[in-house]
Scaffold this motif. Structure first.
Motif, short mmCIF file in Angstrom:
data_model
loop_
_atom_site.label_atom_id
_atom_site.label_comp_id
_atom_site.label_asym_id
_atom_site.label_seq_id
_atom_site.Cartn_x
_atom_site.Cartn_y
_atom_site.Cartn_z
N LEU A 70 0.81 -1.21 0.00
CA LEU A 70 0.00 0.00 0.00
C LEU A 70 0.84 1.26 0.00
CD1 LEU A 70 -2.87 -1.00 2.44
CD2 LEU A 70 -3.11 -0.38 0.03
N ASP A 71 2.16 1.13 0.19
CA ASP A 71 3.01 2.32 0.12
C ASP A 71 3.31 2.72 -1.32
OD1 ASP A 71 4.51 0.05 -0.32
OD2 ASP A 71 6.27 0.75 0.76
N PRO A 73 1.84 4.23 -4.55
CA PRO A 73 0.63 4.99 -4.88
C PRO A 73 -0.25 4.31 -5.92
CG PRO A 73 2.53 6.44 -4.78
CD PRO A 73 3.06 5.04 -4.70
N ALA A 76 -2.22 1.66 -4.09
CA ALA A 76 -3.14 2.30 -3.16
C ALA A 76 -4.38 2.80 -3.90
CB ALA A 76 -2.44 3.46 -2.44
N GLU A 77 -4.16 3.42 -5.06
CA GLU A 77 -5.31 3.88 -5.85
C GLU A 77 -6.13 2.71 -6.36
OE1 GLU A 77 -6.40 6.69 -9.73
OE2 GLU A 77 -4.29 6.39 -9.16
N ARG A 80 -8.34 1.44 -3.64
CA ARG A 80 -9.51 2.29 -3.44
C ARG A 80 -10.59 1.99 -4.47
NH1 ARG A 80 -11.24 6.64 -5.98
NH2 ARG A 80 -9.27 7.01 -7.09
N GLN A 97 -0.94 -7.53 2.17
CA GLN A 97 0.25 -7.10 1.44
C GLN A 97 1.22 -8.29 1.32
OE1 GLN A 97 1.54 -2.78 2.16
NE2 GLN A 97 0.86 -3.40 4.19
#
Length: 367
Positions: A70-71, A73, A76-77, A80, A97
């Motif tokens: 999740l680090d 980007p 992470a997007e 979402r 992860q």
């Protein structure tokens, strides 16, 4: 007492069955009606009773999403967007992860830690055909972001080869004849990196240019520090490249910083392009030219395939796995920005250059 489906139905002005269809994703509902129900759910603070649902349907209402980290980007997007798509089915998403490590990905495939999930979305780095063939866990599975040829598991990805071919072609069109690559990982690396390298090489062949192995240093982790270090290594060559294609935006941002620290002007002295279209690249100086996958389509397609997989699960390993499982190819665009724009256009971001495959937001399904 908690809020009931009857309460939500009264607030939205629809039937209890319609509310149930929206919450459970069990039947199609028109967008207008679905939005009314969602507003009522939010206004009343409705929360599904997962325990009761599990008893009634033999399901938990939870799916698992396993990704490298999740680090990053990009992931992470993507997480979402998957969460938003899953909410349309009334699902909660459990995120894990793997760090891109082979053993962690094998644990995920074995079902370790995912016993509470109705289905699994895996963003793999190391998984190949053998690992999928050896899988014994019956949890329905969809691969997200990678393609394993000849596999028995549904897969959702972009056309990495074509995207890299177009990005390299863009750099060549600017007059560059020596294009460096940061992101190649060798024969044992992930398939996406191999396909991107193949697309790059095809663009060189199409332009009648020779390959130079010195321009393609092996890459470790897709991190900013790695991109910076490899860009400096390329600059040490007797004839350094005047353009560099990075297979990930984090690599490109690291390379950009290294180039500026070395006194180079981007794009006047060095043209630079990335892959992934993360938000950082839209605000870097200069802004970053990048391949932009349709991440929303990736997420929606993966969740839709998993829903079909869960509904058709037969108890066989991975659900209803079979040779020729569907592959969804999501669209992409090449976004030309300041890091490769001509000197005269370097004061502002370049226009988005659509590829032929970006015309469909849902991609193409093949068997």
């Amino acid at each position: 007492m908690g809020v009931s489906l009857k309460d939500v139905a009264a607030r939205a002005g629809v039937s209890v069955k319609t509310v149930s269809n929206v919450v459970n994703g069990s039947a199609p509902v028109s967008p207008h009606t679905r939005e009314k129900v969602r507003r009522a759910l939010a206004e009343l603070g409705y929360r599904p009773n997962l325990s009761a649902r599990s008893l009634r349907r033999g399901r938990t209402g939870v799916i698992a999403l396993a990704l490298p980290g999740l680090d990053d980007p990009y992931f992470a997007e993507l997480a979402r967007l998957v969460t938003e798509a899953a909410a349309e089915h009334g699902w909660t998403v459990l995120i894990d992860q793997t760090g891109g490590r082979a053993e962690r990905e094998r644990q995920v495939l074995r079902g370790t830690g995912a016993q509470l999930a109705d289905g699994l979305l895996l963003c793999p780095v190391t998984v190949g055909r053998r690992e999928l063939a050896d899988r014994t866990d019956a949890t329905p599975l969809v691969l997200l972001g990678e393609r394993v040829p000849g596999g028995t598991v549904p897969q959702v990805a972009v056309d990495d080869r074509r995207a890299a071919h177009e990005a390299t072609g863009h750099l060549l069109s600017l007059g560059h004849t020596r294009v460096g690559v940061i992101g190649a990982r060798g024969a044992r690396g992930p398939g996406a990196a191999r396909r991107r390298l193949a697309g790059h090489r095809q663009a060189l062949r199409d332009a009648g240019l020779p390959r130079d192995a010195r321009l393609v240093p092996p890459t470790g982790a897709y991190r900013r520090a790695e991109g910076a270090a490899l860009l400096l290594r390329l600059l040490e060559l007797d004839e350094p490249p005047r353009a560099v294609l990075c297979f990930d935006d984090l690599l490109a941002l690291g390379a950009l910083r290294a180039a500026l620290s070395a006194g180079l002007r981007v794009p006047r002295d060095l043209a630079l392009a990335g892959f992934g279209d993360i938000e950082d690249g839209r605000y870097s100086t200069p802004t970053l030219t990048t391949v932009s996958p349709d991440k929303a389509a990736l997420a929606r397609s993966a969740v839709a395939l998993l829903a079909a997989r869960i509904d058709g699960a037969s108890g066989a390993p991975g659900g209803s796995g079979r040779p020729g499982a569907p592959t969804v190819v999501a669209g992409h665009r090449l976004l030309v920005r300041e890091s490769t724009a001509g000197v005269a256009a370097a004061a502002g971001p370049g226009p988005a250059v659509p590829t032929q495959s970006s015309g469909s937001s849902t991609g193409a399904i093949s068997s």
